[in-house]
Design a protein around this motif. Structure first.
Motif, short mmCIF file in Angstrom:
data_model
loop_
_atom_site.label_atom_id
_atom_site.label_comp_id
_atom_site.label_asym_id
_atom_site.label_seq_id
_atom_site.Cartn_x
_atom_site.Cartn_y
_atom_site.Cartn_z
N THR A 133 10.10 5.51 5.22
CA THR A 133 8.88 5.50 6.01
C THR A 133 9.22 5.91 7.44
O THR A 133 10.04 5.28 8.10
N THR A 177 2.66 6.96 9.21
CA THR A 177 3.45 5.76 8.91
C THR A 177 2.73 4.87 7.90
O THR A 177 3.33 4.38 6.94
N ASN A 181 4.00 4.00 4.08
CA ASN A 181 4.21 2.61 3.68
C ASN A 181 3.30 2.22 2.52
O ASN A 181 3.74 1.57 1.55
N LEU A 200 6.43 -3.17 -0.37
CA LEU A 200 5.56 -2.80 0.75
C LEU A 200 5.69 -3.80 1.89
O LEU A 200 5.82 -3.41 3.06
N ASP A 203 9.03 -3.31 3.63
CA ASP A 203 9.03 -2.08 4.41
C ASP A 203 8.29 -2.27 5.73
O ASP A 203 8.69 -1.73 6.77
N LEU A 204 7.20 -3.05 5.71
CA LEU A 204 6.45 -3.34 6.93
C LEU A 204 7.33 -4.02 7.97
O LEU A 204 7.35 -3.63 9.15
#
Length: 405
Positions: A133, A177, A181, A200, A203-204
């Motif tokens: 990402t 972005t 994501n 998810l 990744d955030l």
């Protein structure tokens, strides 16, 4: 018929037509919400904000009682100087007017900035996560000396929970972005109420850590039902979120022993304004609906479809099966995850709708718009068959799951 009147009529119908032993309700009730003094006692732990502090707040699509918190912080002298309020819209696009509605304690010298995910001139590239990402975030997130975030925490159908890092990513991130994501929402591990092992969600937070040292960000994380506040956690971003996450599960989560035949969901404000947001009520409880069951979505949708990216997918396919077959993680486009989830539910259940959207719009989304008389006949039929009914009174906030032994 107005939404409140419609809700009352339907609830009366259920009480008249249905055997109570076959009805389950997710009515949110609390013996005690926090009093003013209790809220202020918690907010006292916030270090006084310095001059030029940036306060990140939610947009009008969230029920966070921002104005109440700001008012108390002013009373406690935690905000002694003018500050910049930054509205974390993500990919939403509220106007400054709707953003300002979140602030009733405006002071001379305060500034209001509304995030625009498509204005890359105001974004800084800070790196790439391990899941590829590319992280572009508002310049102020990187340059601001002091940041305070104010957020509410609720179940979220693919991020696990709202709140926490979502003030920054996706709240103040560029569209690219957010899109990169959100493709992870297509993965089975990205589930409601799940954070550990949720790609998810992970990744955030990795993206957020690329922006700045998150331990230096003060935060207020709360559990609320409308303007009433049930729980407050303050401190560093990750720590306060983890405490609030547990409280959110206890407050909004409903465990069940088995699945039900039918669900009627009254989407709670402000999620009921658009179909885009109303979908959350479907996702939050769909796991407890039997295959071949019925889902009735009740949402006024007076602002229409909302973000139409996901809705455009429906226009390209004539059935839920064809939509599910074509959408994928590898060829992801923004909005695919919402369309994919919608198609998965429509493939195994009959979806009905009551609200202001047109018959044509509803048919495009693989649903059928029905009347109160039509629902009366359905209730009579279901009751005769002794089929179970879940009444989701706070749709989009409550989350139901079958408890495993």
């Amino acid at each position: 018929m107005e939404e409140k009147s419609l809700k009352s009529s339907i609830l009366s119908l259920i009480s008249e037509e249905y055997n109570p032993s076959n009805v389950i309700s997710t009515q949110i009730s609390s013996p005690k919400y926090m009093s003013r003094s209790e809220i202020c006692d918690v907010l006292q732990r916030i270090a006084p904000l310095e001059k030029d502090t940036v306060i990140i707040i939610n947009d009008h699509d969230r029920s966070t009682p921002t104005a109440t918190i700001i008012h108390y912080l002013r009373e406690l002298q935690k905000i002694p100087f003018p500050v910049t309020f930054f509205v974390a819209t993500g990919t939403h696009s509220p106007t400054p007017l709707t953003a300002a509605q979140k602030l009733s304690d405006w002071k001379e010298g305060d500034k209001l900035v509304v995030h625009n995910c498509d204005n890359y001139n105001q974004h800084t590239f800070v790196g790439i996560t391990s899941r590829k990402t590319e992280v572009w975030v508002e310049n102020l997130v990187v340059t601001a000396k002091n940041i305070l975030t104010i957020n509410s925490v609720e179940p979220h159908y693919f991020a696990g929970f709202t709140g926490g890092i979502k003030s920054i990513i996706p709240g103040l991130a560029a569209r690219k972005t957010v899109e990169q994501n959100h493709r992870w929402a297509m993965k089975q591990e990205s589930q409601i109420l799940v954070t550990e092992g949720n790609p998810l969600f992970e990744d955030l937070w990795e993206a957020g850590n690329l922006c700045r040292d998150l331990s230096q960000i003060q935060t207020i994380q709360m559990i609320n039902h409308g303007e009433q506040i049930k729980y407050l956690a303050v401190g560093s971003l990750k720590s306060a979120f983890n405490y609030a996450k547990l409280a959110a599960l206890e407050f909004f989560g409903f465990s069940m022993t088995e699945k039900v035949d039918h669900i009627i969901s009254f989407v709670a404000p402000p999620l009921d304004r658009t179909l885009y947001q109303a979908q959350k009520s479907m996702e939050n409880v769909k796991k407890v609906l039997k295959d071949g069951g019925t889902f009735l979505l009740i949402a006024v949708c007076d602002d229409g479809i909302g973000n139409s990216n996901f809705f455009q997918r429906f226009l390209s396919y004539d059935s839920p099966q064809s939509l599910i077959k074509k959408l994928s993680f590898k060829q992801y486009k923004f909005g695919d995850h919402k369309a994919f989830y919608w198609g998965k539910l429509a493939d195994r259940a009959q979806i009905y709708y009551m609200g202001d959207l047109s018959d044509e719009q509803i048919q495009t989304a693989f649903m059928k718009k029905i009347s109160l008389d039509y629902l009366t006949n359905l209730l009579e039929k279901w009751n005769k068959k002794k089929e179970t009914l879940l009444v989701d009174v706070a749709g989009g906030f409550t989350s139901c799951y079958v408890k495993k032994d």
